[in-house]
Write a protein that holds these residues in place. Sequence first.
Motif, PDB file in Angstrom:
ATOM      1  N   VAL A  12     -24.612  12.634  79.777  1.00 20.82           N
ATOM      2  CA  VAL A  12     -25.402  11.702  80.597  1.00 20.82           C
ATOM      3  C   VAL A  12     -24.871  11.638  82.026  1.00 20.82           C
ATOM      4  O   VAL A  12     -25.306  10.804  82.810  1.00 20.82           O
ATOM      5  N   ASN A  39     -25.375  17.612  85.151  1.00 20.06           N
ATOM      6  CA  ASN A  39     -26.820  17.709  84.934  1.00 20.06           C
ATOM      7  C   ASN A  39     -27.592  17.866  86.241  1.00 20.06           C
ATOM      8  O   ASN A  39     -27.670  18.955  86.775  1.00 20.06           O
ATOM      9  N   LYS A  40     -28.143  16.784  86.754  1.00 19.41           N
ATOM     10  CA  LYS A  40     -29.006  16.880  87.940  1.00 19.41           C
ATOM     11  C   LYS A  40     -28.285  17.494  89.144  1.00 19.41           C
ATOM     12  O   LYS A  40     -28.838  18.343  89.838  1.00 19.41           O
ATOM     13  N   TRP A  61     -34.867  16.662  83.173  1.00 19.95           N
ATOM     14  CA  TRP A  61     -35.248  15.497  82.360  1.00 19.95           C
ATOM     15  C   TRP A  61     -34.002  14.949  81.686  1.00 19.95           C
ATOM     16  O   TRP A  61     -33.390  15.623  80.855  1.00 19.95           O
ATOM     17  N   GLN A  62     -33.621  13.722  82.054  1.00 21.84           N
ATOM     18  CA  GLN A  62     -32.467  13.061  81.443  1.00 21.84           C
ATOM     19  C   GLN A  62     -32.936  12.092  80.364  1.00 21.84           C
ATOM     20  O   GLN A  62     -33.668  11.150  80.641  1.00 21.84           O
ATOM     21  N   TYR A  81     -29.924  16.314  78.321  1.00 21.67           N
ATOM     22  CA  TYR A  81     -30.509  16.692  79.604  1.00 21.67           C
ATOM     23  C   TYR A  81     -31.096  18.088  79.490  1.00 21.67           C
ATOM     24  O   TYR A  81     -30.494  18.981  78.877  1.00 21.67           O
ATOM     25  N   CYS A 141     -33.239  21.146  81.947  1.00 24.47           N
ATOM     26  CA  CYS A 141     -33.825  21.627  83.199  1.00 24.47           C
ATOM     27  C   CYS A 141     -34.312  23.061  82.975  1.00 24.47           C
ATOM     28  O   CYS A 141     -33.568  23.901  82.454  1.00 24.47           O
TER      29      CYS A 141
END
Length: 433
Positions: A376, A381-382, A411-412, A424, A426
Amino acid sequence: MNKTKNVRAEAAKCLVAVLDKGLSLSDVLPKSQANLAPKDAPLLQEICFGVLRYFPKYDSITNLLLSKKLKGKQRIFHHLIIVGLYQIDKMRIPEHAAVAETVQATVVLKAPGLKGLVNACLRNFTRNKEALESKTDNLVTQYSHPSWFIKRIQAAYPDNWTYVLEQNLERSPMWLRVHTNNVSIDTFIEELNKANIAFEQPLTHKTGILLNKPSPVESIPGFEQGWFTVQDGAAQHAALLLEPKDGELILDACAAPGGKTCHVLDLATCDMVAADIDENRLERVSQNLTRLGEDAKIICGDLSDPSVIDETITFDRILLDAPCSATGVIRRHPDIKWLRRNEDIEALAELQKKILDTLWQKLKPGGIMLYATCSVLPEENKRQMAQFLLNTHDAQLVKIDDSETNEAPGWQILPGQLNMDGFYYCRLMKTLS
């Protein structure tokens, strides 16, 4: 073998192994359960999971209860007291039984002279619970996560950081994925109903089954016949978002234990390669493939090393379930909170970048890569994917959700959303130019 060992003694041993020696509960717990009668194995699991969920509170209270810290070989009795506190505070075991069995564990652990100390601590807690709790009340004991993690979650999710931490303290649900190459969804549901196993189908894809309460796999119809696999609802999105097509060559990178590999093979008749660095965990991939009647080529190696996969091979699609902090699956593995360190996050992000850069070279022009983690944290992630898109001229974002941008891609899923784990995703395409 006479399996009559004390459950509380085994729990204390497990906690020493995890909290003091840094071992994974997934490795430690089965070995301890093997020392007990089968009927006692669930109780051991309940105590270990529970203590690890709420460890800071009981650790702080134990430090207050003890006039002198227990060190060295006596450290196990610090954890034994915590085992007693958790039972008294959270479990339905009668108080006198919880105290008596925990005190008796000192004999099993070859320190009967500490019976009085353990008994006094537990009795003190029952008499002065509220006062002890008020003296140990702080953010770490309140939310039961290490301070560094709370700070990262507050920074990443300023509006709902408490939700993430609270969800991590919940018990994990049990999801199944129907393997439709072996049974139709209607037939499987019919068999679940006959077996009086209550369930829901909360996802848009009908192959995801959420059981109302966890059950041993052997008690669910069709396990040996490969009718289903145990796979969290969030993880079930991987193969669906990858959108495999018949005849393609597909790589499942970091594939163990093989749930996503098998799901891809359920969706398409394709040539599948499953790769992972851990030889022991790849054995699980083989077992899952065999049980579900599927076939894939298995490769063992470090996927940040370009030589692990034949340089002449490129793939139509790559699923990269990258090594990560696993901070999205804490409710399923509460020991993660205490095994992970703040400095691990940057090291993991660097490893993810290496694997991404290496595997991108193995993707055909026009091919799709799905990047996934069970984390998270934005660093994995992002931010990881935004940086990759910025640095990689032939990488194009393929949106999963309309709100995505190159600066905030993917998308988390947060823990607990639709009863799923934190995950997550992508999706990227390698452009032809």
